[in-house]
Design a protein around this motif. Structure first.
Motif, PDB file in Angstrom:
ATOM      1  N   UNK A 197       0.850  -1.192   0.000  1.00  0.00           N
ATOM      2  CA  UNK A 197       0.000   0.000   0.000  1.00  0.00           C
ATOM      3  C   UNK A 197       0.883   1.239   0.000  1.00  0.00           C
ATOM      4  N   UNK A 198       0.339   2.326  -0.495  1.00  0.00           N
ATOM      5  CA  UNK A 198       1.101   3.576  -0.567  1.00  0.00           C
ATOM      6  C   UNK A 198       0.882   4.395   0.694  1.00  0.00           C
ATOM      7  N   UNK A 199       1.985   4.838   1.284  1.00  0.00           N
ATOM      8  CA  UNK A 199       1.953   5.680   2.477  1.00  0.00           C
ATOM      9  C   UNK A 199       2.780   6.931   2.201  1.00  0.00           C
ATOM     10  N   UNK A 200       2.574   7.953   3.003  1.00  0.00           N
ATOM     11  CA  UNK A 200       3.283   9.214   2.801  1.00  0.00           C
ATOM     12  C   UNK A 200       4.768   9.045   3.100  1.00  0.00           C
ATOM     13  N   UNK A 201       5.589   9.550   2.202  1.00  0.00           N
ATOM     14  CA  UNK A 201       7.038   9.501   2.389  1.00  0.00           C
ATOM     15  C   UNK A 201       7.433  10.511   3.456  1.00  0.00           C
ATOM     16  N   UNK A 211       0.897  17.547  -3.970  1.00  0.00           N
ATOM     17  CA  UNK A 211       2.212  17.927  -3.464  1.00  0.00           C
ATOM     18  C   UNK A 211       2.773  16.978  -2.421  1.00  0.00           C
ATOM     19  N   UNK A 212       2.064  15.913  -2.105  1.00  0.00           N
ATOM     20  CA  UNK A 212       2.536  14.927  -1.128  1.00  0.00           C
ATOM     21  C   UNK A 212       2.970  13.682  -1.889  1.00  0.00           C
ATOM     22  N   UNK A 213       4.132  13.162  -1.530  1.00  0.00           N
ATOM     23  CA  UNK A 213       4.687  11.991  -2.205  1.00  0.00           C
ATOM     24  C   UNK A 213       4.355  10.753  -1.389  1.00  0.00           C
ATOM     25  N   UNK A 214       3.829   9.747  -2.074  1.00  0.00           N
ATOM     26  CA  UNK A 214       3.474   8.479  -1.454  1.00  0.00           C
ATOM     27  C   UNK A 214       4.345   7.383  -2.050  1.00  0.00           C
ATOM     28  N   UNK A 257       5.575   3.011  -1.466  1.00  0.00           N
ATOM     29  CA  UNK A 257       5.076   1.750  -0.910  1.00  0.00           C
ATOM     30  C   UNK A 257       5.567   1.591   0.531  1.00  0.00           C
ATOM     31  N   UNK A 258       4.754   0.958   1.341  1.00  0.00           N
ATOM     32  CA  UNK A 258       5.069   0.791   2.760  1.00  0.00           C
ATOM     33  C   UNK A 258       6.358   0.009   2.960  1.00  0.00           C
ATOM     34  N   UNK A 259       6.616  -0.991   2.116  1.00  0.00           N
ATOM     35  CA  UNK A 259       7.838  -1.787   2.270  1.00  0.00           C
ATOM     36  C   UNK A 259       9.089  -0.946   2.048  1.00  0.00           C
ATOM     37  N   UNK A 260       8.961   0.147   1.319  1.00  0.00           N
ATOM     38  CA  UNK A 260      10.084   1.060   1.102  1.00  0.00           C
ATOM     39  C   UNK A 260      10.495   1.721   2.420  1.00  0.00           C
ATOM     40  N   UNK A 261       9.531   2.060   3.254  1.00  0.00           N
ATOM     41  CA  UNK A 261       9.833   2.727   4.522  1.00  0.00           C
ATOM     42  C   UNK A 261      10.354   1.771   5.584  1.00  0.00           C
ATOM     43  N   UNK A 262      10.289   0.470   5.345  1.00  0.00           N
ATOM     44  CA  UNK A 262      10.818  -0.483   6.320  1.00  0.00           C
ATOM     45  C   UNK A 262      12.331  -0.392   6.451  1.00  0.00           C
ATOM     46  N   UNK A 263      13.009  -0.025   5.389  1.00  0.00           N
ATOM     47  CA  UNK A 263      14.462   0.108   5.417  1.00  0.00           C
ATOM     48  C   UNK A 263      14.814   1.580   5.650  1.00  0.00           C
TER      49      UNK A 263
END
Length: 156
Positions: free
Chosen positions: A25-29, A83-86, A88-94
């Motif tokens: 899922x897409x979450x806010x960066x 203007x908000x960048x989203x 994938x959630x797995x990207x934020x795990x690292x």
């Protein structure tokens, strides 16, 4: 007995599909910074313990301008809405990787290296196209010469 197997398989499929959804899922960066400004030696079990999500006032305003370029260069899938960048959630795990992208987006050295590598790439492409042009021109000359010889033989 079959009932328990079906229930177990259904539960397993359901859990795997929920996990897949959760990771993709897409979450806010959010920018990531070091958790401690002065590093003290300690036992670290996970790399993510060294980092924390930054508040908007803890990151340079240039981060928000440059992060799209860094994500594009790194080939990271993202969506921009209002203007908000989203991402994938797995990207934020690292968090180490996200910290790396955060420092790249605020670093002049990174963009200077990118400019230099782009110019070197353009020079290489120009040399390659020049050599390709020369090869094509020599091929065209040989084709013309061969066709002239061929037509002369046909007339005789």
């Amino acid at each position: 007995m079959k009932k328990y197997i079906y229930i177990t398989l259904t539960a397993l499929v359901l859990l795997l599909s929920v996990y897949y959804y959760w990771e993709n899922r897409y979450v806010e960066l959010q920018p990531v910074i070091l958790a401690e400004t002065e590093y003290t030696r300690r036992i670290t079990f996970f790399d993510n313990d060294l980092y924390k999500f930054a508040k908007p006032n803890e990151v340079s305003p240039s981060y928000y301008k440059n992060i799209k370029r860094v994500l594009n260069d790194s080939r990271v899938d993202y969506i921009e809405e209002n203007g908000i960048i989203y991402v994938r959630n797995k990207f934020l795990n690292d968090m180490n990787m996200v910290w790396n992208y955060t420092t790249r987006a605020t670093s002049t050295k990174y963009f200077e290296q990118e400019r230099e590598s782009d110019s070197l790439y353009l020079i290489r492409i120009e040399k390659r196209t020049d050599s390709q042009k020369r090869i094509i021109e020599s091929i065209l000359k040989t084709i013309k010469a061969d066709s002239i010889k061929f037509h002369r033989r046909l007339r005789k």
